[in-house]
Write a protein that holds these residues in place. Structure first.
Motif, short mmCIF file in Angstrom:
data_model
loop_
_atom_site.label_atom_id
_atom_site.label_comp_id
_atom_site.label_asym_id
_atom_site.label_seq_id
_atom_site.Cartn_x
_atom_site.Cartn_y
_atom_site.Cartn_z
N LYS A 1 0.74 10.64 5.31
CA LYS A 1 2.06 10.26 4.80
C LYS A 1 1.98 9.55 3.45
O LYS A 1 2.86 9.69 2.61
CB LYS A 1 2.72 9.33 5.81
CG LYS A 1 4.05 8.78 5.34
CD LYS A 1 4.65 7.82 6.33
CE LYS A 1 6.05 7.42 5.87
NZ LYS A 1 6.61 6.33 6.69
N LEU B 1 9.44 -0.15 -3.67
CA LEU B 1 9.68 -0.87 -2.42
C LEU B 1 8.93 -0.16 -1.30
O LEU B 1 9.33 0.91 -0.86
CB LEU B 1 11.17 -0.96 -2.11
CG LEU B 1 11.49 -2.18 -1.25
CD1 LEU B 1 11.41 -3.45 -2.07
CD2 LEU B 1 12.85 -2.07 -0.63
N ASP B 2 7.86 -0.78 -0.90
CA ASP B 2 7.03 -0.21 0.16
C ASP B 2 7.39 -0.85 1.50
O ASP B 2 7.56 -2.07 1.58
CB ASP B 2 5.54 -0.49 -0.16
CG ASP B 2 4.64 -0.06 0.98
OD1 ASP B 2 4.57 1.14 1.24
OD2 ASP B 2 4.03 -0.95 1.61
N GLY B 3 7.49 -0.01 2.52
CA GLY B 3 7.85 -0.52 3.84
C GLY B 3 9.36 -0.61 4.00
O GLY B 3 9.87 -1.44 4.75
N SER B 4 10.06 0.27 3.29
CA SER B 4 11.52 0.13 3.19
C SER B 4 12.24 0.20 4.54
O SER B 4 13.33 -0.33 4.68
CB SER B 4 12.09 1.15 2.21
OG SER B 4 11.37 2.35 2.28
N GLY C 1 3.86 -1.71 9.63
CA GLY C 1 4.61 -0.56 9.11
C GLY C 1 5.00 -0.73 7.65
O GLY C 1 5.76 0.05 7.12
N LEU D 1 2.65 -0.91 4.42
CA LEU D 1 1.25 -0.84 3.99
C LEU D 1 0.82 -2.14 3.32
O LEU D 1 -0.25 -2.68 3.61
CB LEU D 1 1.07 0.36 3.05
CG LEU D 1 -0.25 0.43 2.29
CD1 LEU D 1 -1.42 0.60 3.22
CD2 LEU D 1 -0.21 1.57 1.27
N TYR E 1 -7.13 -0.40 8.09
CA TYR E 1 -5.82 0.25 8.11
C TYR E 1 -6.06 1.76 8.06
O TYR E 1 -6.86 2.24 7.27
CB TYR E 1 -4.99 -0.18 6.89
CG TYR E 1 -3.66 0.53 6.80
CD1 TYR E 1 -2.52 -0.05 7.31
CD2 TYR E 1 -3.56 1.80 6.22
CE1 TYR E 1 -1.30 0.61 7.26
CE2 TYR E 1 -2.35 2.47 6.17
CZ TYR E 1 -1.22 1.87 6.68
OH TYR E 1 -0.02 2.52 6.63
N ASN F 1 -0.51 3.64 13.30
CA ASN F 1 0.66 3.97 14.11
C ASN F 1 0.21 4.80 15.30
O ASN F 1 0.09 6.02 15.23
CB ASN F 1 1.70 4.74 13.28
CG ASN F 1 2.98 4.97 14.05
OD1 ASN F 1 3.01 4.87 15.28
ND2 ASN F 1 4.05 5.27 13.32
N GLU G 1 7.56 6.54 -7.13
CA GLU G 1 7.75 7.24 -5.87
C GLU G 1 9.20 7.67 -5.69
O GLU G 1 9.49 8.67 -5.03
CB GLU G 1 7.32 6.30 -4.74
CG GLU G 1 7.38 6.88 -3.37
CD GLU G 1 7.46 5.78 -2.32
OE1 GLU G 1 6.40 5.27 -1.95
OE2 GLU G 1 8.58 5.43 -1.89
N TYR H 1 -3.97 5.59 7.96
CA TYR H 1 -2.86 6.54 8.08
C TYR H 1 -3.46 7.93 7.96
O TYR H 1 -3.55 8.51 6.90
CB TYR H 1 -1.74 6.31 7.06
CG TYR H 1 -0.42 6.77 7.67
CD1 TYR H 1 -0.21 8.12 7.94
CD2 TYR H 1 0.53 5.86 8.07
CE1 TYR H 1 0.94 8.54 8.57
CE2 TYR H 1 1.70 6.28 8.71
CZ TYR H 1 1.89 7.62 8.96
OH TYR H 1 3.02 8.04 9.60
N ASP I 1 5.23 2.18 -6.58
CA ASP I 1 6.02 2.29 -5.35
C ASP I 1 6.88 1.03 -5.34
O ASP I 1 6.41 -0.04 -4.98
CB ASP I 1 5.11 2.34 -4.12
CG ASP I 1 5.88 2.39 -2.80
OD1 ASP I 1 7.13 2.32 -2.84
OD2 ASP I 1 5.24 2.49 -1.73
N TYR J 1 0.13 -3.71 13.60
CA TYR J 1 0.71 -2.71 12.71
C TYR J 1 2.14 -3.10 12.37
O TYR J 1 3.02 -3.10 13.23
CB TYR J 1 0.68 -1.32 13.38
CG TYR J 1 1.07 -0.19 12.45
CD1 TYR J 1 0.21 0.23 11.43
CD2 TYR J 1 2.29 0.45 12.58
CE1 TYR J 1 0.56 1.27 10.58
CE2 TYR J 1 2.64 1.50 11.73
CZ TYR J 1 1.77 1.91 10.74
OH TYR J 1 2.12 2.94 9.91
P1 AHG Z 1 7.70 3.58 1.80
O1 AHG Z 1 8.61 2.56 2.39
O2 AHG Z 1 7.34 3.27 0.37
O3 AHG Z 1 8.17 4.98 1.99
O4 AHG Z 1 6.27 3.47 2.54
C1 AHG Z 1 6.20 3.39 3.93
C2 AHG Z 1 4.79 3.69 4.33
C3 AHG Z 1 3.89 2.49 4.42
O5 AHG Z 1 4.32 1.31 3.85
C4 AHG Z 1 3.70 2.27 5.90
O6 AHG Z 1 2.44 1.80 6.17
C5 AHG Z 1 3.96 3.61 6.48
O7 AHG Z 1 4.84 4.25 5.63
C6 AHG Z 1 4.54 3.51 7.85
O8 AHG Z 1 4.72 4.79 8.34
P2 AHG Z 1 5.04 5.06 9.89
O9 AHG Z 1 6.41 4.51 10.11
O10 AHG Z 1 4.95 6.54 10.00
O11 AHG Z 1 3.99 4.35 10.70
#
Ligand code: AHG
Ligand code: MN
Ligand code: MN
Length: 334
Positions: A274, A119-122, A246, A248, A262, A213, A93, A264, A117, A244
């Motif tokens: 997204k 680092l998810d949820g960065s 944020g 995934l 869940y 969200n 990613e 999105y 990916d 939530y």
């Molecule tokens: P990443 O950090 O890899 O870019 O992914 C973030 C993703 C996911 O983990 C999360 O569920 C979502 O973005 C949250 O998005 P919003 O802040 O728009 O809710």
């Protein structure tokens, strides 16, 4: 052998024969992911202590700020898999294009490509909230010994050989599937070993958690709005509870254990949602289905979608089977 005290290393060796192709290559690959996960875990755990938080000043191909730990995790996973010479290609990613490995060496026999990916949820890093890593593994479709091409990466999710995630949470866990159910391993940080703590993970058939969200509510399609109203309605086992994080990975992990959905969705701001089909949705969909759950874009099974580009996004609805079916019903009738 009882799963008590079984380490991830032992589990990989014992289950190698149940893999579809048994050259040991996939075992070595999962081992290298295990190693990189420990290194990243160490760094994530001390994120609050060192001057590692903040933007690296770069933006990734999707125009989002990259934070330093994203870069660190990306480098760690790529270097670990590259140096051990066990894959023929990696797509991340955080990288604009895929990386071909040893493409000059016609003797290299590696069969697998990895999509990650790192680092998810960065956005949660600097507030001490769980983040994760997601990975997806395919057999290449082009001939072994030749440089990988984009075709090796643009495969449907139903061709995945393995997929998993690491959640760097209150404990660090590695959860993965090779198509024979889902198993979760918890890291004992004192000795740096993952133990099988969650054998044969399953989504409850139904649940009472919905994760979305809701700040984007007014931009959602009608079917999603209707389903959210249904979740909130007082009737039978409803209203459901809203959770939530944020990240995934963390939202999915909780929902798999407790039962939940869940979402999105696409919105009037983001036509395809997204989340990324190849780095996030396909691996999570594979894990979900292997754990008796379901993953859909609202109409179509995620793993049946034909990818057309590396970084494409897709609406994502995933979780307990009957909840996802219900959401799809609202989408159809909207
Ligand atoms: P990443 O950090 O890899 O870019 O992914 C973030 C993703 C996911 O983990 C999360 O569920 C979502 O973005 C949250 O998005 P919003 O802040 O728009 O809710
Ligand atoms: Mn992500
Ligand atoms: Mn990421």
């Amino acid at each position: 052998m009882s799963h008590r005290n079984q380490t991830l290393g032992e589990f990989i060796i014992e289950n190698q024969s149940s893999f579809k192709y048994t050259s040991g290559e996939l075992s070595r690959l999962i081992n290298s992911i295990r190693l990189a996960a420990k290194v990243v875990n160490y760094e994530v755990n001390k994120a609050g202590l060192v001057d590692i938080i903040g933007n690296a000043g770069d933006t990734n191909i999707q125009g989002e700020d990259q934070q330093k730990l994203d870069v660190y995790a990306n480098d760690t996973f790529i270097k670990t898999m590259t140096k051990r010479n066990i894959v023929c290609g990696i797509a991340s990613e955080e990288e604009d294009d895929f990386i071909a490995i040893n493409s000059q060496d016609e003797n290299h026999q590696n069969k697998y490509v990895v999509l990650i990916d790192p680092l998810d949820g960065s956005s949660n890093i600097d507030v001490n909230v769980s983040v994760g890593t997601i990975f997806s593994i395919y057999r290449r479709v082009t001939p072994v010994g030749t440089p990988v091409t984009i075709a090796d990466f643009l495969q449907k999710g139903n061709k995945q050989v393995a997929a998993g995630y690491v959640v760097y949470g209150t404990s660090t866990m590695l959860v993965y599937t090779t198509g024979h159910g889902v198993n979760g391993f918890t890291l004992n940080p004192a000795i740096g070993t993952f133990y099988l703590s969650h054998p044969d993970m399953q989504f409850p058939e139904n649940g009472n958690i919905y994760s979305v969200n809701e700040g984007n509510y007014s931009h959602f399609p009608k079917g999603i709005k209707d389903y959210i109203k249904y979740c909130q309605m007082e009737e039978g086992d409803r209203p459901y509870t809203s959770r939530y994080i944020g990240s995934l990975v963390s939202d999915f992990h909780r929902n798999m254990i407790k039962g939940g959905i869940y979402m999105y969705p696409k919105s009037s701001m983001a036509a395809k949602g997204k989340l990324r089909l190849l780095y996030e949705c396909n691996p999570m969909a594979f894990i979900a289905e292997q754990a008796n759950g379901k993953a859909s874009d609202g109409f179509t099974r995620i793993m049946d979608i034909e990818p057309t580009e590396l970084h494409e996004r897709v609406p994502f609805i995933c979780g307990s089977k009957s909840m996802v079916q219900k959401a799809e019903e609202f989408m159809r009738n909207a």
